[in-house]
Every structure is written in C-alpha cells, then in structure tokens.
Scaffold this motif. Structure first.
Motif, mmCIF file in Angstrom:
data_model
loop_
_atom_site.group_PDB
_atom_site.id
_atom_site.type_symbol
_atom_site.label_atom_id
_atom_site.label_comp_id
_atom_site.label_asym_id
_atom_site.label_seq_id
_atom_site.Cartn_x
_atom_site.Cartn_y
_atom_site.Cartn_z
ATOM 1 N N PHE A 71 -16.718 6.907 -7.501
ATOM 2 C CA PHE A 71 -16.264 7.718 -6.361
ATOM 3 C C PHE A 71 -17.066 7.376 -5.103
ATOM 4 C CE2 PHE A 71 -16.821 11.765 -3.981
ATOM 5 C CZ PHE A 71 -15.540 11.813 -3.454
ATOM 6 N N LEU A 72 -18.411 7.420 -5.245
ATOM 7 C CA LEU A 72 -19.257 7.188 -4.074
ATOM 8 C C LEU A 72 -19.087 5.761 -3.574
ATOM 9 C CD1 LEU A 72 -22.502 9.105 -5.111
ATOM 10 C CD2 LEU A 72 -20.708 9.799 -3.515
ATOM 11 N N TRP B 260 -16.515 3.666 -3.833
ATOM 12 C CA TRP B 260 -15.253 3.390 -3.146
ATOM 13 C C TRP B 260 -15.134 4.177 -1.840
ATOM 14 C CZ3 TRP B 260 -12.129 -0.492 -3.841
ATOM 15 C CH2 TRP B 260 -12.095 -1.143 -5.080
ATOM 16 N N TRP B 261 -15.698 5.367 -1.840
ATOM 17 C CA TRP B 261 -15.556 6.220 -0.659
ATOM 18 C C TRP B 261 -16.495 5.756 0.461
ATOM 19 C CZ3 TRP B 261 -18.153 11.518 0.172
ATOM 20 C CH2 TRP B 261 -17.655 12.131 1.317
ATOM 21 N N LEU B 262 -17.811 5.737 0.129
ATOM 22 C CA LEU B 262 -18.802 5.399 1.142
ATOM 23 C C LEU B 262 -18.947 3.890 1.271
ATOM 24 C CD1 LEU B 262 -21.472 8.109 0.248
ATOM 25 C CD2 LEU B 262 -19.703 8.183 2.028
ATOM 26 N N LEU C 192 -12.805 3.678 1.404
ATOM 27 C CA LEU C 192 -11.495 4.219 1.016
ATOM 28 C C LEU C 192 -11.428 5.702 1.390
ATOM 29 C CD1 LEU C 192 -9.932 1.994 -0.474
ATOM 30 C CD2 LEU C 192 -10.051 3.425 -2.518
ATOM 31 N N PRO C 193 -10.210 6.236 1.662
ATOM 32 C CA PRO C 193 -10.123 7.694 1.848
ATOM 33 C C PRO C 193 -10.654 8.407 0.599
ATOM 34 C CG PRO C 193 -8.002 6.618 2.258
ATOM 35 C CD PRO C 193 -8.932 5.571 1.776
ATOM 36 N N TRP C 194 -11.246 9.564 0.802
ATOM 37 C CA TRP C 194 -11.911 10.197 -0.349
ATOM 38 C C TRP C 194 -10.916 10.551 -1.455
ATOM 39 C CZ3 TRP C 194 -10.786 15.090 -2.027
ATOM 40 C CH2 TRP C 194 -10.095 15.925 -1.156
ATOM 41 N N GLN C 195 -9.669 10.811 -1.070
ATOM 42 C CA GLN C 195 -8.674 11.149 -2.084
ATOM 43 C C GLN C 195 -8.439 9.971 -3.027
ATOM 44 O OE1 GLN C 195 -8.257 11.423 1.183
ATOM 45 N NE2 GLN C 195 -7.236 13.359 1.740
ATOM 46 N N ASP C 196 -8.320 8.763 -2.464
ATOM 47 C CA ASP C 196 -8.113 7.580 -3.289
ATOM 48 C C ASP C 196 -9.339 7.293 -4.152
ATOM 49 O OD1 ASP C 196 -5.600 7.285 -2.353
ATOM 50 O OD2 ASP C 196 -6.098 5.746 -0.852
ATOM 51 N N ALA C 197 -10.495 7.493 -3.558
ATOM 52 C CA ALA C 197 -11.729 7.255 -4.309
ATOM 53 C C ALA C 197 -11.805 8.224 -5.488
ATOM 54 C CB ALA C 197 -12.939 7.431 -3.400
ATOM 55 N N LEU C 198 -11.387 9.443 -5.235
ATOM 56 C CA LEU C 198 -11.423 10.443 -6.309
ATOM 57 C C LEU C 198 -10.438 10.070 -7.415
ATOM 58 C CD1 LEU C 198 -12.948 12.987 -6.876
ATOM 59 C CD2 LEU C 198 -11.101 14.318 -5.908
#
Lengths: 829, 54
Positions: free
Chosen positions: A455-456, A458-460, A464-470
């Motif tokens: 998650f971290l 892909w997001w940070l 990526l948008p946090w939704q996609d990372a999640l």
C-alpha cells in the motif's frame, strides 16, 4: 436362510455341536446340551434369544455382524447393574409425554439399531424411539399408559419399556443431553450453515465473474450490472460467513496478539469494501468472488477441524458417562437405596455385591471377600479383604458381598487425589503449541507487513491514487491468505483420525498425532497394558519345577469342577484351563479362603489358599498367585498362575526398538512378577513397586534428559503418568480416568494398533509438511505478482482454488494406501 | 442480451433453492447420524408393520 434360523426350537444343531452361543456369539465352553440349553452359553442368552424370536424379530440374527471389539451381547445377570432411570425422565415434546436420553453400550452394527428401535416401538405407548448410530445415543419418548400403571411408577414406565432391550443384553446408561456436547454441536452446525451459505454465494458469484472475465465484448453497463449482482449476493454471504473469524480475530486483538484470523478478516473485509467501491465508480476489477471463495475454503478447513475435535471429545464423553454407576446405600433401618457416589455421606454404609465395583473409599464393616485392585495398584493377584480393611473406589469385588463404611467422598477420595495429580501433571503439556499455530505465529505478521508495504509503496512510492494502492494491498492480502495453509493441517488430521478410528483407535486430542510422531521413548505399564490383566494357569505337571506339588490332569479336572462355581479370577482361570468341565453340585464358597466340596469316596475336597488347604505357605518363596487343591488326607497340589503377556507384546516391543525408540516398563507390582513380564516381552529396563508419584517422577526425569515419552497405561495408578507424558495411550479396557488422560485410546487384545498409530502419525506428519511446502511455494510465486499489482480477480481465483485443491488432494493420499505396520483387522464372523 | 434478464434470476433462484433445501435438511436433523442413515435403508423393508421409526 430360514433353515438355520428357523427359531430356537426348530433349528438343526450343527454336526460339530454348538461352538458359539446363538445369541451373543461367544464361544461355548461347557456342554450346553447337557445343561439343558442347547446352543446358548448361559440362561440369560437363551432367554434373550427366545424374546427376540417370540416378537418375530429373529431376522436380526441373520442380518447382524458382530463386532469383536464391542462388548458381547450378554444380558446382565446382576439387577444392580441396571441404573435407575427415574432422575433422567423428562417431559417430552407433547403434553403428558415422557422422554429419556440414553447411551447404548453394546451396539455392534446397524442391525442392533434396527432391533432396539423395533423392540421399543412394540411396547405400548412409545411414540418415538430412535438410535443415532454415530453417537450411540437413544432418544425415547412415550405416553405413560394408564392400563400399565405407568403414571403410578416413579419412572413413569421407563423400565417397563426398556426392559426388553436390557434383556437382550444392551446396556442403557442415562445421560443429560444438555451437559453432553451441546455446545460443540451448536458451533459445528453454525459452521456448516455458514459453509453452505458461502458455498452458494461462491458458486453464483462465479457465474457473473466468469462472464465478466471471458465476455470480452461485454459493454461497461453490462459489466457493472454483473458487479452489482455479485455484490448483492456476496455482501450478505460475507456478513454471515465472516463471523467465526471476526470473533476470533477480535478476541486475539483484545488480548494483544495476532492470530491467523486477523489477516483473514482484514483481507475479506478489505476486498469486499474495495470491490464495492470499484463497482460504485464503474471500475473494471471487483474481487467479490475471491473474497467469498476465500471464506468458503477457510470455513471448510474450520469445519473439518471442529469435526475432528468434536468426534474425539464425544468419544471421551461417552466413556465417562458409561463409567458413572450408582452405589447401594444401606439406610439405618436396613432398607437399600441407590444413590450417586458423590451424594453418599461420610459414615454411611454401602453394600458392594460380588462383581460390582466399589464406588467409594471406605473401611469394610462386615463381610469377607477378594478384591481385584489391579486398576489402583497394578497388582494382578486379587487381595483378601475382611472387616477393617481399607478399600478404594475403583476396585472390583469378586467373591462375596461387603458392607463398607464410607470414609471419604468427593474431593477427599483416592480417585480425586489422583485426578488432582493428573491435573498438575497436565499443566506442562498444555504449553504444547500445534505446528499450524507455530506457523501462523510467524506467518501473520509477515502478511501484514507485506500488505502495508504494498500500500505505502504504491501510494507514496509510485504515486498511485490511494484507492488503487489499497486495492493492490487487498489483493496481496487475498493472495497470501492462508487458504491452503488453513486446510493443510485439518484435512490431514480428519483423514488420519478417520483411518485410525476404523482400525480401532480414538484420537482424543487434536495435537496427538504430532506429539506421537515426536515420541522417542515408550514407557509401558504392566498389568492390563503389556499383559492382558487376566490370570492364566501356568503349565505344571508332576514333573514341572515347583517341588513335589505338581498337578496331574485329573487334579485339574477336579479343580475345574469346583472352580466353575466361583467368580474369583483364579477359579475362573482354572475353569478356563479345562474347558467343558461341568460344575460340581454342592460346592460351598468360603469368601477370601476357597471352595469346599463334600467330595466322593476319596473324601472332602478343598480348593483355595495355602492356609485353607493346610498346605505350606509359599514353599519356594516365589510369591505370585497360587491355588492349592487337597483331596481328603492326600498331599496337596499347587496351581500357579501368571498374568499372560499380550500375544504380540514381544513383537511390538522389538518393532518399537527397531524404530529406534527406548522401551521401559514401570509397574506397581512385585519385582519377581515384573521381571518375568519384562523377560517375556523382551524389555531390558524395568522398575517394580512404583507408586503413581514414582511414575510421574520417572517421567519427569526422562523429560529432563530431553526425551519425549509415549506412556502406555490403563490403571488409575497410571493416570497421572499418562497426563505427565509427552503423549499417552490407553487400551479401551482402562479405567475412565486413564482414558480421559490419554491422547489415544486403542481397542482390542493386541498392542499392534500402537505401531499403526505411530505409522499413521509419521505419514500424517510428512503430508502436513508437504502441504506446507506446497502452500508456501504457491505463495512464493503469487506474492511477487500481487506486489507488482498484476493480480487480477481471475488470477486470484484460479491460484487460490488450485492451491487448496492440491493440498486436499495431497492429504487424500493418506486414506488411499494402507500404511505400513497397521495390521489387518480381524473380521467379524 | 435481454435473455440475461430471464436467465440470471433463474440461475439465482435455482441456487437459492439448493441452499434452502440444504439448510432445511440440516435443521431437520438429517446430518445428525451419517453412519446410521446409510444402513437404515437396508432394514426398513417390511411395510406391513411400519418402518423402524414411528
């Protein structure tokens, strides 16, 4: 078929005569024709056979197959053995109806179920009679009949209705259905329901998922419709099916721990939530099918696990319930009353009839008899008992009625003391952690870290948008979720315990197999474990060693004629050594001393202890059980007895040694006897005169040396040692306390099932490890894919189901091939 | 694609029927005695005096 079972009066006698009783199937030892009951071993069996025939149920005898491991179908001759059903009669489903729940002992096969139900439904007033063959429980409901005086009797007619079943030879023990495994049943059913719901949902969601995956030309609107329909099915099913895991996860988190259920719950909820969000915004990927399938597979594992445990537990409960018998209290006014042992007051007088187990600790007030104390002390020879002797609960009264003044009840009895010792010893074993839990402890944190990292990252990291990372993190959780891991152990365990059950072994604890495999030392008890716990006559003619007291075949025949009148184990051993000898009339039994017969021309005959027969006491100082026979003024002759070693004891001991295990013998008996048994079984290490505490101490010493001990024992004196050992086994003839303490209970006359259990444990362990390896190698491939964000719902679904199926298929191999060392079971006639 | 409007409810209804049937069987105690039920059928073959259960 009718020719051989045309009825007790018309059946032709086989040319070789009746060799086995036509009712109970036991071998007939005497000449039953001469005794006026052709074809039957005893009068009770003859009566039962006539009863069954008279009711037109004689097809039972054609259809049944007798199970040699189950108690023979012999009617109880002793009316005291039948429990009082009054306290257990409850209200039935309809007004005025009475009901009773019973455990059936002596159920051989489905024909027995049929016979019992028939016998009961033939009684007037019975509205419902059903035997559950799996749990051996009988539910009986009836309307008390006025014309049979049922409302007037205390038990509302229960005995009237049950009498035919008792007369045929089944034992019916009442139990309280509320106390017996109700909780287990309920959780098991809840799991099964959850499994059904998620299974339904998984199948139907897959219907939409497959069309989304492969419907290449599907429009976005249709795809969204499919996703919404999936959500409609999946979300309620998830809400219903997640509860067992969520509950356990919450409990674990509250206690500050993380168990395997935490990532499971998290993965399912996250996947469902993210998929709903994806569906709402019209995205291409929804993981509803993966989430539901994950739950479905996990629930299968959970259900199998609970079933294996529940089955073991119900076997143990069954044994315990059968053990609780009532005692007969003699009131000051001389009347007798049945009571439960724990309700008897200190100072009360209890009557113990011959053949009955003493139910309390006390002192003999009047009566002389012999007691079989083998379950308490491990000594195979019976002990003389007279006024003033202390007796303990669990000993068996052999020859004459005793009145016992109660010294202690409940918590202060020897039995309670042994149970306390056992509980103390068990503390150590409770710390054992099953392999699956050890794996889970390592695995759960790794999974969480990986998902959080994804998650971290892909997001940070990748922006990526946090939704996609999640969504990617949820995919990681789904992929790593231990479907295969959760199935790896329970599937193997269920198959292994099923295998062992068919071979006559009950596994009582879920980790028994694992611990059994780790055992490297075997400690045997003597009486009843290495030996059969039954005395047999030593060979010894006039020339045999033992001085001038050797016996001739004539002596044996005479002694057997006297002995046939007694229930004393030594007398029975003599009678068994000369089968077919009819009992002599007019024999008088002197309890605690012997048998006397007025005799023929040669003068009176006495058979009994040395003192009773005026013989030299223990002339060569060997001790051991013996009987003397004196005919008139002649020289007495001596019969010596030995507790026979189980037929395959030596073979099993050498097989255990061949496996590289150290084998020891610990016994409470005298050194000479123990040494003889050790020699016969091929054991080099033995210790005699061991108290229960000594045995526990010896096991503790072995543990301190780093050994893992398999303790095999049956007596009350072994129970603490059984609880203290790394793993323990009991024959099914053991006392209930020992069976409760043991991890494995084996049936039959032989020790070979132990080898079978060890072999199955080895194979099960191999399969579990293979399963773990399979599950991990699957993870090794899929985790990188998931971390890379490449896992589409299709890949997740395929990977998850194949890994689960591979693990289940691998476990199935255990049931296919006959493992080495497990002997073929003897088939019933 | 209009066939979907008919087929999807049909598929779901059939699946639901299976689920309801299973839950009913579970509730009515048909999973209580798996060993006995398999054998019972061999013995309930004489209708003149009724099956083994009342």
């Amino acid at each position: 078929m009718t020719a051989e079972t045309a009825g007790f009066d018309g059946a032709p006698m086989p040319s070789e005569g009746w060799t086995h009783c036509r009712h109970c199937g036991e071998p007939i030892t005497d000449d039953c024709c001469a005794a006026g009951r052709p074809g039957f071993c005893c009068v009770g069996c003859e009566g039962a056979f006539k009863l069954v025939n008279g009711l037109g149920l004689d097809r039972y005898y054609e259809r049944r197959c007798l199970d040699p491991e189950t108690r023979a179908l012999k009617p109880d001759t002793d009316p005291d053995a039948i429990p009082d059903y009054t306290p257990h009669v409850s209200e039935g489903a309809q007004p005025g109806e009475a009901a009773v729940h019973l455990l059936v002992e002596g159920l051989h096969c489905a024909a027995c179920v049929w016979l019992i139900e028939r016998l009961l439904t033939l009684q007037p007033g019975v509205t419902h009679a059903r035997v559950n063959m799996t749990t051996r429980r009988l539910t009986l409901r009836w309307m008390p009949q006025d014309d049979r005086d049922d409302p007037a009797t205390e038990d509302r007619g229960a005995r009237r209705i049950l009498d035919p079943v008792l007369a045929v030879g089944y034992r019916l023990v009442p139990y309280d259905p509320a106390a017996l495994g109700r909780d287990t049943d309920r959780t098991e059913k809840a799991l099964l329901r959850a499994m059904a719901v998620t299974g339904f949902a998984a199948g139907n969601v897959m219907l939409f998922s497959v069309s989304v995956w492969f419907g290449g030309d599907m429009g976005a609107v249709t795809r969204d419709l499919m996703h919404w329909l999936s959500a409609l099915i999946a979300l309620p099913a998830i809400a219903y099916g997640i509860r067992p895991f969520a509950r356990s996860a919450v409990t674990a988190l509250r206690a500050g721990r993380a168990n395997m259920d935490v990532p499971i719950t998290l993965a399912v909820l996250l996947a469902a939530g993210m998929s709903l969000w994806e569906t709402a915004r019209g995205g291409p990927h929804a993981y509803f099918d993966a989430a539901v399938m994950l739950l479905f597979f996990l629930l299968i594992g959970r259900y199998l696990d609970s079933r294996a445990r529940g089955r073991a537990r119900s076997a143990a409960e069954h044994l315990l319930a059968l053990g609780s018998r009532s005692v007969t209290v003699i009131e000051p006014d001389g009347s007798a009353r049945a009571s439960r042992p724990e309700r008897v007051a200190v100072g009360a007088t209890v009557l113990v009839t011959p053949g009955e187990r003493v139910g309390v600790d006390g002192t003999v007030a009047s009566g002389v008899s012999d007691l079989d104390t083998s379950l308490i002390t491990g000594e195979s020879a019976p002990r003389r008992t007279g006024p003033g002797t202390r007796v303990f609960a669990g000993t068996l009264n052999l020859s004459a009625a005793l009145r016992v003044t109660v010294d202690a009840v409940g918590e202060r009895t020897l039995l309670a003391e042994i149970v306390r010792m056992m509980e103390a010893a068990e503390q150590g074993r409770a710390r054992y952690v099953a392999l699956a839990d050890r794996v889970a402890r390592l695995y759960a944190p790794v999974v969480h870290v990986l998902a959080l990292g994804a998650f971290l990252g892909w997001w940070l990291g990748a922006g990526l948008p946090w939704q996609d990372a999640l969504l990617i993190a949820a995919a990681v959780l789904i992929i790593t979720c231990p479907c295969a891991l959760a199935l790896a152990v329970p599937v193997v365990q269920v198959i292994a315990s099923g295998r062992l059950l068919r071979a006559g072994l009950f596994l009582k604890s879920a980790t028994a197999l694992e611990r059994l495999r780790e055992a490297d030392t075997v400690v045997f008890d003597k009486t009843g474990t290495l030996t059969q716990g039954r005395l047999e006559l030593c060979p010894g003619g006039p020339d045999a060693p033992g001085g001038g007291w050797g016996w001739t075949p004539d002596d044996l025949r005479l002694a057997a004629g006297l002995a046939a009148n007694s229930r004393h184990p030594l007398a029975r051993a003599i009678a068994a050594a000369a089968p077919g000898t009819p009992a002599l009339p007019g024999v008088v039994e002197h309890p605690g001393a012997g048998l006397a017969w007025d005799g023929d021309s040669a003068g009176p005959v006495r058979l009994g202890s040395a003192a009773f027969c005026d013989a030299p006491a223990d002339p060569d100082g060997e001790g051991g059980p013996e009987l003397w026979l004196r005919r008139g003024p002649g020289t007495p002759v001596r019969f010596r007895f030995t507790d026979t070693v189980r037929t395959d004891a030596a073979a099993v001991v050498s097989a255990l040694k061949a496996r590289g295990m150290a084998v020891e013998l610990l016994s409470g008996d005298r050194p000479a006897t123990v040494a003889a048994v050790a020699r016969a079984a091929g054991l080099d290490t033995w210790r005699a005169g061991q108290t229960p505490a000594d045995k526990v101490a010896r096991l503790a010493a072995l543990r301190d040396q780093g050994r893992r001990v398999l303790m095999v024992g049956d007596g009350l004196n072994d129970a603490p040692a059984l609880a203290a050992a790394h793993v323990s086994a009991s024959p099914s003839s053991a006392v209930d306390v020992s069976q409760t303490a043991a991890d494995v209970v084996f049936q039959g006359e032989r020790l070979a099932p132990l080898l079978g259990a060890l072999a199955v444990a080895d194979r099960a362990d191999r399969l579990v490890k293979q399963n773990f390896a399979l599950a991990f190698s699957y993870n090794a491939i899929t985790i990188p894919l998931a971390l890379a964000g490449q896992v589409t719902p299709l890949i997740a679904a395929v990977a998850m189901s194949t890994s689960s199926l591979v693990v289940i298929g691998n476990a199935m191999r255990l049931s296919r091939r006959e493992p080495v060392g497990l002997p073929a079971q003897e088939q019933a006639a | 694609m209009n066939i979907l409007l008919f087929l999807i409810p049909l598929a779901l209804a059939l699946g639901l029927l299976g689920l309801v049937a299973f839950l009913w069987a579970l509730r009515s105690g048909q999973f209580d005695d798996l060993d006995g039920a398999a054998h019972r059928i061999l013995f309930d073959d004489d209708p003149q005096d009724g099956p083994g259960q009342p």
